[in-house]
Scaffold this motif. Structure first.
Motif, PDB file in Angstrom:
ATOM      1  N   VAL A 156     -41.259  70.395  32.529  1.00  0.00           N
ATOM      2  CA  VAL A 156     -41.921  69.426  31.666  1.00  0.00           C
ATOM      3  C   VAL A 156     -43.234  69.066  32.351  1.00  0.00           C
ATOM      4  N   LEU A 162     -43.312  69.329  23.598  1.00  0.00           N
ATOM      5  CA  LEU A 162     -41.886  69.056  23.649  1.00  0.00           C
ATOM      6  C   LEU A 162     -41.071  69.790  22.583  1.00  0.00           C
ATOM      7  N   TRP A 165     -40.415  72.971  24.265  1.00  0.00           N
ATOM      8  CA  TRP A 165     -39.461  72.734  25.354  1.00  0.00           C
ATOM      9  C   TRP A 165     -38.042  72.675  24.796  1.00  0.00           C
ATOM     10  N   GLU A 289     -38.388  62.334  25.132  1.00  0.00           N
ATOM     11  CA  GLU A 289     -39.670  61.870  25.654  1.00  0.00           C
ATOM     12  C   GLU A 289     -39.841  62.400  27.076  1.00  0.00           C
ATOM     13  N   ARG A 290     -41.069  62.700  27.433  1.00  0.00           N
ATOM     14  CA  ARG A 290     -41.356  63.308  28.727  1.00  0.00           C
ATOM     15  C   ARG A 290     -40.833  62.462  29.893  1.00  0.00           C
TER      16      ARG A 290
END
Length: 320
Positions: A156, A162, A165, A289-290
């Protein structure tokens, strides 16, 4: 620990920071059909995912085709680079890749791979590294169960998309792995300690035992086999791995040297305490969320399931 609590208490109903994809799972294309790539392709076929693949070795292509993989130079969906580190930048040469495809890799070092591939692929690239495999190699070593229960590090970065990801994470989850969100730098520091240095220590142990003579080698049993197993890997692979992560590996070796300088009873007791520790797992649910994902990885936890706009997983109870 604040990060661990952030991971554990994130299921508060907050909306995710990006639109959640609702499209069907994309196809997967695997480039490199040796042990890791071939095992991934076979496991995905068994899971019902459409899988295509390519390898420069015709026998590897034939073996993968017999397992249900479509052999083609046309790659789309999620493209997985399962090739040696030195071949990452040329792995897609001569292949036709859908410009919208997400690209990931299975390489054992992340910083150099990101540096090499990001100029061409940009945010379409998501670095990954499944923590599995054996000292064997090639398509003869393919095992569809290879990833079951394994940790799969997935990068990340600040510019990581995302949704992409998540698509790669879903592949890891589909073959039974648990996903550990990390940055490339965090990954390289960690694997230096638990993978790269052990390969060097195995080489040193084997060489030192050989110097002790034939009798020592003849008496080698379980502890010697366990301590030297990984150096049975292809020497070129091991050399590329440790040299590709030279800085973190040297720092990890310094920590080992410092440990060896401790009084023997103290060293033995400290090491025993680490490997015999039994931590409980605490289930968590976090938003996509990151910051929340990285908090989970830094706490020693992993993602085990996607649930709508969240992911579920666990952290060690001692991280609280």
């Amino acid at each position: 620990m604040a990060d661990a609590e952030g991971a554990g208490n994130a299921a508060t109903g907050r909306a995710p920071s990006f639109p959640v994809p609702t499209m069907p799972a994309p196809p997967v294309s695997v480039v490199g059909l040796g042990q890791l790539g071939g095992s991934l392709a076979a496991a995905l076929v068994a899971a019902g995912r459409p899988v295509s693949g390519w390898d420069t070795d015709p026998t590897a292509c034939d073996a993968a085709s017999a397992r249900g993989v479509t052999i083609t130079r046309e790659l789309s969906g999620v493209v997985v680079l399962a090739v040696p580190l030195h071949a990452m930048t040329t792995a897609l040469d001569g292949l036709r890749v859908d410009p919208g495809a997400t690209v990931t890799d299975l390489g054992s070092v992340k910083g150099p791979v990101l540096e090499a591939l990001t100029p061409a692929l940009g945010s379409r690239f998501v670095g990954g590294h499944p923590m599995c495999g054996t000292e064997r190699s090639g398509h003869e070593a393919v095992d569809p169960a290879l990833f079951a229960g394994a940790r799969w590090a997935l990068c990340v970065q600040p510019d990581t998309e995302l949704p992409r990801w998540l698509r790669v994470a879903e592949i890891a989850l589909a073959v039974g792995a648990e996903v550990v969100p990390v940055t490339a730098a965090e990954h390289d520091d960690a694997v230096a300690a638990i993978s790269h240095v052990p390969h060097l220590l195995a080489a040193a142990l084997a060489s030192a035992a050989a110097e002790a003579g034939p009798l020592a080698l003849a008496l080698g049993a379980g502890s010697f086999r366990d301590g030297t197993r990984v150096i049975g890997s292809d020497p070129a692979f091991v050399t590329a791995m440790v040299e590709g992560n030279a800085g973190p590996t040297e720092a990890a070796l310094d920590r080992v040297r410092a440990q060896l300088a401790r009084p023997r009873p103290e060293l033995v007791a400290a090491g025993h305490a680490v490997v015999s520790r039994q931590d409980a797992r605490r289930p968590v649910r976090i938003p996509l969320e990151r910051a929340a994902l990285l908090a989970l990885g830094r706490a020693g936890g992993a993602v085990t399931r996607r649930l709508a706009a969240f992911v579920e997983g666990w952290v060690p109870e001692t991280a609280r």
